[in-house]
Design a protein around this motif. Structure first.
Motif, mmCIF file in Angstrom:
data_model
loop_
_atom_site.group_PDB
_atom_site.id
_atom_site.type_symbol
_atom_site.label_atom_id
_atom_site.label_comp_id
_atom_site.label_asym_id
_atom_site.label_seq_id
_atom_site.Cartn_x
_atom_site.Cartn_y
_atom_site.Cartn_z
ATOM 1 N N LEU A 16 -8.395 -3.623 2.306
ATOM 2 C CA LEU A 16 -7.171 -3.889 1.686
ATOM 3 C C LEU A 16 -6.306 -5.245 2.196
ATOM 4 O O LEU A 16 -5.654 -5.730 1.300
ATOM 5 C CB LEU A 16 -6.399 -2.510 1.838
ATOM 6 N N ALA A 43 -2.382 -1.373 -3.546
ATOM 7 C CA ALA A 43 -3.219 0.104 -3.793
ATOM 8 C C ALA A 43 -2.128 1.214 -3.673
ATOM 9 O O ALA A 43 -0.951 1.183 -3.209
ATOM 10 C CB ALA A 43 -3.910 0.222 -2.316
ATOM 11 N N ILE A 64 0.914 -1.186 -0.097
ATOM 12 C CA ILE A 64 0.050 -0.076 -0.051
ATOM 13 C C ILE A 64 0.649 1.312 -0.026
ATOM 14 O O ILE A 64 1.778 1.366 0.998
ATOM 15 C CB ILE A 64 -1.021 0.031 1.077
#
Lengths: 262, 249
Positions: free
Chosen positions: B200, B207, B52
């Protein structure tokens, strides 16, 4: 009243035109007193209107009774002018002239061609030019209205359109509701004309034919033919222009590339 | 050109814990110029599976433009993006966008019910979203019982949850989040943020998230990049990037 003092028909018409213009200017003056400033626009429009229509009258006296190809030339010139005017009315859409040009040439051309082919419209310049001009003007107004509505819808819904694209939708899917609204908006005047025909208004063609001594029933039927042609023109042009503007608005990679000018 | 002296001499390999993982997204010299103005300037970046990455920088720096290029909502004028090693220009844009989902700053829901919004993406690829899947997505996003609600009657936070669920319905491999909480009040912002963190991790999604909130970046991201004037200025740990960011820290 004027014909009691003026005997020459041309002078009489000029006096009648002056009377109508004075009335229009008085309205503009009254509007100004209400803080609505339209005097300049009224004067420019009146001068432009009288000049244009007198020039057309002069052209018609030259064209009428001559070779038929001349009427095709006149109609083509009218189509190009119509495309330019419609493009000016939707100038916030970049490169829109090619869309208005293709829409009006194809939309009006198709209806005129079919009607002439079916002999609904006489091929003589005296009929073809005035009826053809009505069809072209209608295609122009429809195109301008539909494109303006499309512009407003895309501006208001850019987020939804791009959200749809980001979810993997085709541009045809995400823009469909806005194209539908644009087609409907473009067709409103033609639908209203067809609905109110004879109830709210007696259109010019019928009035002219009756004044010229044609049987009113025959004149009424021909007027219906004209209004139906205008309706068909509006439908064809609205569909064509929304089809063209859709491909104008999106890239091959399904990106909304249409960015409005201020 | 990217300031390589600060990014470690080229493409950053990701944070240490992701070093061995496969690269899912790679931007290579990605640029976009509009009417002579450089919005994105030569950005090269690798994002590993499950990583992420927070994208930070001042307003108008080109963060959202960068994300739009990855989703190919805009066309790069230079460079390209690789998805699982494949140049994304070789993929049909619609297939790319199904695999790389995007959640925007505003929800931009379509008129109709919540369920209709969730079904929109799969339907574009000829799939019907089963009722059980709709219920599962709604449960996951804290919207149990909302399937038949009209989207007009949703609060800002609820609408953004629907937007996230709608994107997840496409089963994306990568999620692009463009300031998904910035239009919400503080409470809704914290709720959506907690939801994002859970989703997530649960979906093992890769991401990139644009955020102006440095604390949020610290809470969510494994790594951060700093973009200024369209250029990648710094690529490193969240703390390192936030310490260097002058405007928001």
């Amino acid at each position: 009243m004027l014909n009691q003092f003026i005997t020459d028909p041309m002078v009489l018409r000029a006096a009648q035109a002056a009377g109508a213009a004075i009335l229009a200017l008085m309205v503009a003056y009254l509007a100004r007193r209400a803080d609505i400033n339209m005097q300049r626009e009224a004067i420019v429009s009146l001068v432009r209107g009288i000049s244009q229509i007198v020039i057309v009258g002069l052209l018609l006296t030259i064209v009428l009774g001559r070779a038929r190809w001349l009427s095709a030339f006149v109609l083509l010139a009218m189509t190009l002018a119509g495309a330019a005017i419609a493009a000016r009315r939707t100038k916030q859409i970049p490169g829109i002239l090619q869309v208005t040009m293709r829409s009006i040439v194809l939309g009006a051309g198709l209806v005129i061609g079919i009607m002439v082919g079916l002999e609904v419209i006489d091929r003589s310049p005296a009929t073809l030019i005035p009826v053809g001009s009505m069809i072209i003007a209608n295609a122009m107004n429809t195109t301008a209205l539909a494109l303006d509505r499309f512009r407003a819808e895309v501006e208001a819904h850019t987020g939804q359109i791009e959200a749809g694209l980001a979810l993997g939708a085709a541009s045809t899917v995400v823009v469909a509701p806005y194209l539908k609204a644009a087609v409907q908006a473009g067709m409103i005047p033609s639908v209203n004309n067809l609905r109110s025909l004879g109830i709210v208004w007696i259109p010019g063609v019928m009035a002219g034919m009756v004044l010229a001594g044609t049987d009113p029933i025959e004149a009424a039927i021909y007027q219906f033919v004209v209004v139906a042609m205008l309706f068909a023109t509006a439908g064809t042009t609205a569909l064509l222009c929304t089809l063209f503007v859709r491909s104008h608005a999106f890239s091959a990679a399904e990106q909304l590339t249409l960015r409005m000018k201020a | 050109m990217t300031d390589n002296s600060r990014t470690g001499g080229g493409i950053h390999a990701g944070s240490a814990s992701y070093a061995g993982r496969a690269t899912v997204i790679e931007t290579r010299k990605l640029s976009r110029t509009v009417q002579g103005k450089l919005l994105v300037d030569d950005i090269s970046l690798e994002v590993k599976q499950g990583e992420i990455v927070a994208v930070v920088g001042p307003s108008g720096a080109g963060k959202s433009s960068f994300l739009r290029l990855i989703n190919r909502l805009d066309e790069p004028t230079g460079g390209t993006v690789y998805l699982d090693g494949l140049d994304y220009r070789q993929l049909a844009p619609r297939e790319l966008r199904r695999r790389v989902g995007m959640v925007m700053q505003s929800a931009y829901l379509f008129p109709g019910t919540v369920a209709e919004n969730l079904c929109f993406g799969p339907r574009q690829h000829g799939e019907d979203l089963p009722v059980q899947e709709i219920d599962r997505l709604l449960e996951q996003t804290g919207l149990e019982g909302f399937a038949q609600r009209e989207v007009l009657h949703l609060s800002g936070g609820e609408a953004q949850r629907v937007s996230l669920a709608r994107t997840l319905a496409n089963k994306p491999e990568v999620l692009l989040l463009d300031e998904p909480t910035s239009a919400l009040d503080e409470r809704a912002e914290r709720e959506i943020e907690a939801l994002l963190m859970r989703v997530l991790r649960d979906h093992h999604l890769t991401a990139l998230m644009v955020t102006h909130d440095t604390a949020q970046a610290e809470r969510i991201a494994d790594r951060a990049i700093l973009i200024e004037a369209g250029r990648l200025i710094l690529n490193g740990s969240v703390q390192e990037v936030l310490n260097a960011e002058p405007v928001h820290h």
